[in-house]
Design a protein around this motif. Structure first.
Motif, PDB file in Angstrom:
ATOM      1  N   ASP A   1     -45.891  -4.769  16.983  1.00  0.00           N
ATOM      2  CA  ASP A   1     -46.495  -3.201  16.225  1.00  0.00           C
ATOM      3  C   ASP A   1     -45.777  -4.053  14.525  1.00  0.00           C
ATOM      4  N   THR A   2     -44.363  -4.128  14.684  1.00  0.00           N
ATOM      5  CA  THR A   2     -43.882  -4.483  13.644  1.00  0.00           C
ATOM      6  C   THR A   2     -43.328  -5.641  13.556  1.00  0.00           C
ATOM      7  N   GLY A   3     -43.432  -6.899  14.444  1.00  0.00           N
ATOM      8  CA  GLY A   3     -42.877  -7.845  14.408  1.00  0.00           C
ATOM      9  C   GLY A   3     -41.583  -8.072  14.541  1.00  0.00           C
ATOM     10  N   LEU A   4     -40.375  -6.987  14.836  1.00  0.00           N
ATOM     11  CA  LEU A   4     -38.970  -6.759  14.743  1.00  0.00           C
ATOM     12  C   LEU A   4     -38.652  -7.288  16.341  1.00  0.00           C
TER      13      LEU A   4
ATOM     14  N   CYS B   1     -33.336  -2.758  16.884  1.00  0.00           N
ATOM     15  CA  CYS B   1     -33.519  -4.407  16.145  1.00  0.00           C
ATOM     16  C   CYS B   1     -32.770  -4.501  15.471  1.00  0.00           C
ATOM     17  N   SER B   2     -32.029  -5.387  15.535  1.00  0.00           N
ATOM     18  CA  SER B   2     -31.316  -6.283  14.345  1.00  0.00           C
ATOM     19  C   SER B   2     -31.831  -7.445  13.790  1.00  0.00           C
ATOM     20  N   ILE B   3     -31.690  -6.788  12.210  1.00  0.00           N
ATOM     21  CA  ILE B   3     -32.404  -7.482  11.008  1.00  0.00           C
ATOM     22  C   ILE B   3     -31.530  -8.630  11.366  1.00  0.00           C
ATOM     23  N   ALA B   4     -30.300  -9.442  11.589  1.00  0.00           N
ATOM     24  CA  ALA B   4     -30.000 -10.896  11.253  1.00  0.00           C
ATOM     25  C   ALA B   4     -30.996 -11.085  12.714  1.00  0.00           C
ATOM     26  N   VAL B   5     -31.018 -10.605  14.169  1.00  0.00           N
ATOM     27  CA  VAL B   5     -31.815 -11.274  15.253  1.00  0.00           C
ATOM     28  C   VAL B   5     -32.949 -11.944  14.460  1.00  0.00           C
ATOM     29  N   VAL B   6     -33.657 -10.492  13.411  1.00  0.00           N
ATOM     30  CA  VAL B   6     -35.172 -10.994  13.232  1.00  0.00           C
ATOM     31  C   VAL B   6     -34.954 -12.655  12.307  1.00  0.00           C
TER      32      VAL B   6
ATOM     33  N   ALA C   1     -43.849  -9.524  10.841  1.00  0.00           N
ATOM     34  CA  ALA C   1     -42.201  -9.072  10.709  1.00  0.00           C
ATOM     35  C   ALA C   1     -42.380  -9.365   8.838  1.00  0.00           C
ATOM     36  N   LEU C   2     -42.826 -10.452   8.405  1.00  0.00           N
ATOM     37  CA  LEU C   2     -42.187 -10.222   6.564  1.00  0.00           C
ATOM     38  C   LEU C   2     -43.226  -8.882   5.986  1.00  0.00           C
ATOM     39  N   ARG C   3     -44.789  -8.099   6.406  1.00  0.00           N
ATOM     40  CA  ARG C   3     -44.531  -7.368   6.134  1.00  0.00           C
ATOM     41  C   ARG C   3     -44.557  -5.975   6.204  1.00  0.00           C
ATOM     42  N   PHE C   4     -44.345  -5.847   7.931  1.00  0.00           N
ATOM     43  CA  PHE C   4     -43.258  -4.770   7.895  1.00  0.00           C
ATOM     44  C   PHE C   4     -41.774  -4.629   6.878  1.00  0.00           C
ATOM     45  N   PHE C   5     -41.497  -5.585   6.399  1.00  0.00           N
ATOM     46  CA  PHE C   5     -40.683  -5.235   5.720  1.00  0.00           C
ATOM     47  C   PHE C   5     -40.591  -5.425   4.107  1.00  0.00           C
TER      48      PHE C   5
END
Length: 429
Positions: A31-34, A45-50, A78-82
């Motif tokens: 749902d989020t791409g995380l 989620c770790s943002i670095a892992v993304v 992922a990009l839309r989520f952020f």
């Protein structure tokens, strides 16, 4: 169970790279791409892992593990989520000033664990955002390029200096900037380079030289080296930037470059393993990889007349420590771009002697043969996304230089390197 002894070097490396990439499919939130920090139940989620995941999707396309359409779909999620997630000073926002909190809820994307707004983890995320914005160059992939540019331009690197030359390690909504900063050589090169490469909120001109002024050049175990103890600090920024032949002012004066420095660091780690000053089980010239990773947890024991103290997840290093006999089994193979022979010799020795370090054909985060649990050396449970992402990228750079080539065409990276004083090699006009 795969018999690795039957595989030649090329087949072994390709197999381990493919299984490492599988982490990003197995622990991806649709749902989020995380992507989860670890494979353990309930992991945020770790943002670095993304950031690593975004960098690995193009590799998966190149190797035909997933289609370009599927890679673009995951990237857009992922990009839309952020882009759409909440930026603000409230404690449960996703980020602030274009930076993001270290750990986020996999479903809602809100801050968890009261964690810090992380500068270096945001940089690793933005490195992945930059890979996406450079790789996806087809006409129908314009939204990826637009979001990549918008997310990168929103990061206020100048604010993160807090009036100083060097950067703080983070910020919290309740107490402001953390009191410890990014000083001394470490994994933060990518942070300073990306910050210098911004056209909207760049670091000041003296920021990079301010950072390098905190370096320590040392002679350790017969090697001249820009010192940093944990092995991963010599690998992370190199996953994106090809440092072969390009030098900043510090390296011109030292007569070296950051790539050769990593080669020196590897020789130190191997020599430390051979000398084994604390007499840990397993250590030798083909058993090394003391770095950041999972560990047995805080506990003490007496073994062969020595008092031992063990730690949980932490950044370990050599030769000054901390070292509790725990290595990260993935670390030797992640050195493949720098020392092909040493990386393969160590990896083959490890999996031949301790096959259990690679459950599901994917390396565990930590292994300690000195601490025996149920008849075998302690082994970290599950997998960590940072380990798997670094492996996928390092192996691909060793095989083809694919990520390095992408980033040579990435304006923020090229601009940031030049503004930081790098010249020569592939940066030459």
């Amino acid at each position: 169970m795969t018999d690795f002894g039957d595989l030649d070097d090329e087949a072994l490396v390709k197999h381990l790279q493919r299984t490492a990439f599988g982490y990003f499919s197995d622990f991806f939130e649709p749902d989020t791409g995380l992507v989860a920090d670890t494979s353990r139940d309930g992991s945020p989620c770790s943002i670095a892992v993304v950031g690593f995941a975004l960098s690995c999707y193009p590799i998966a396309v190149k190797n035909q593990w997933i289609t370009r359409t599927e890679a673009a779909r995951r990237t857009l999620l992922a990009l839309r989520f952020f882009k759409e997630s909440r930026q603000g000073e409230e404690p449960d926002a996703t980020g602030y000033k274009g930076f993001y909190y270290h750990f986020l809820d996999m479903k809602s994307g809100k801050r968890v664990w009261n964690c810090e707004l992380s500068l270096v983890d945001t940089a690793l995320l933005m490195a992945g955002v930059c890979v996406a914005g450079t790789f996806f160059d087809k006409r129908d992939e314009q939204e990826i390029r637009d979001l990549s540019r918008e997310l990168f331009d929103r990061v206020d690197w100048r604010w993160a200096q807090n009036g100083r030359e060097t950067l703080s390690q983070g910020w919290r909504p309740d107490c402001g900037f953390l009191h410890y900063g990014w000083e001394g050589y470490n994994e933060a090169t990518i942070l300073y380079v990306l910050g210098a490469g911004s056209t909207t909120h760049p670091l000041t001109d003296k920021s990079f030289s301010g950072w390098t002024s905190t370096y320590q050049w040392e002679h350790l175990l017969s090697q001249d080296v820009l010192y940093s103890g944990p092995l991963f600090t010599h690998l992370f920024s190199h996953a994106w930037i090809d440092f072969r032949g390009i030098r900043d002012a510090f390296m011109r004066q030292a007569g070296s470059d950051y790539f050769d420095n990593t080669r020196a660091a590897i020789r130190i780690h191997r020599e430390y393993g051979a000398r084994n000053p604390q007499a840990y089980s397993g250590y030798d010239r083909d058993f090394w990889g003391v770095t950041a990773g999972d560990g047995p947890g805080d506990q003490d024991m007496r073994e062969n007349g020595r008092d031992r103290r063990f730690f949980g997840y932490m950044s370990r290093g050599v030769p000054y420590g901390p070292d509790d006999g725990t290595i990260s089994p993935w670390a030797m193979l992640a050195c493949l771009p720098f020392d092909h022979e040493a990386a393969l010799a160590g990896t083959r020795h490890l999996i031949r002697r301790y096959r259990q370090v690679i459950p599901g054909d994917r390396f565990s985060s930590g292994f300690n043969p000195t601490l025996v649990v149920d008849g075998a050396g302690w082994l970290s449970k599950g997998w960590y996304g940072l380990d798997q992402g670094l492996l996928v990228m390092s192996i691909e750079n060793a095989r083809s230089g694919f990520v390095w080539d992408i980033m040579r065409d990435c304006p923020p990276i090229v601009r940031g390197l030049r503004r930081s004083g790098f010249a020569g090699g592939w940066l030459a006009p």
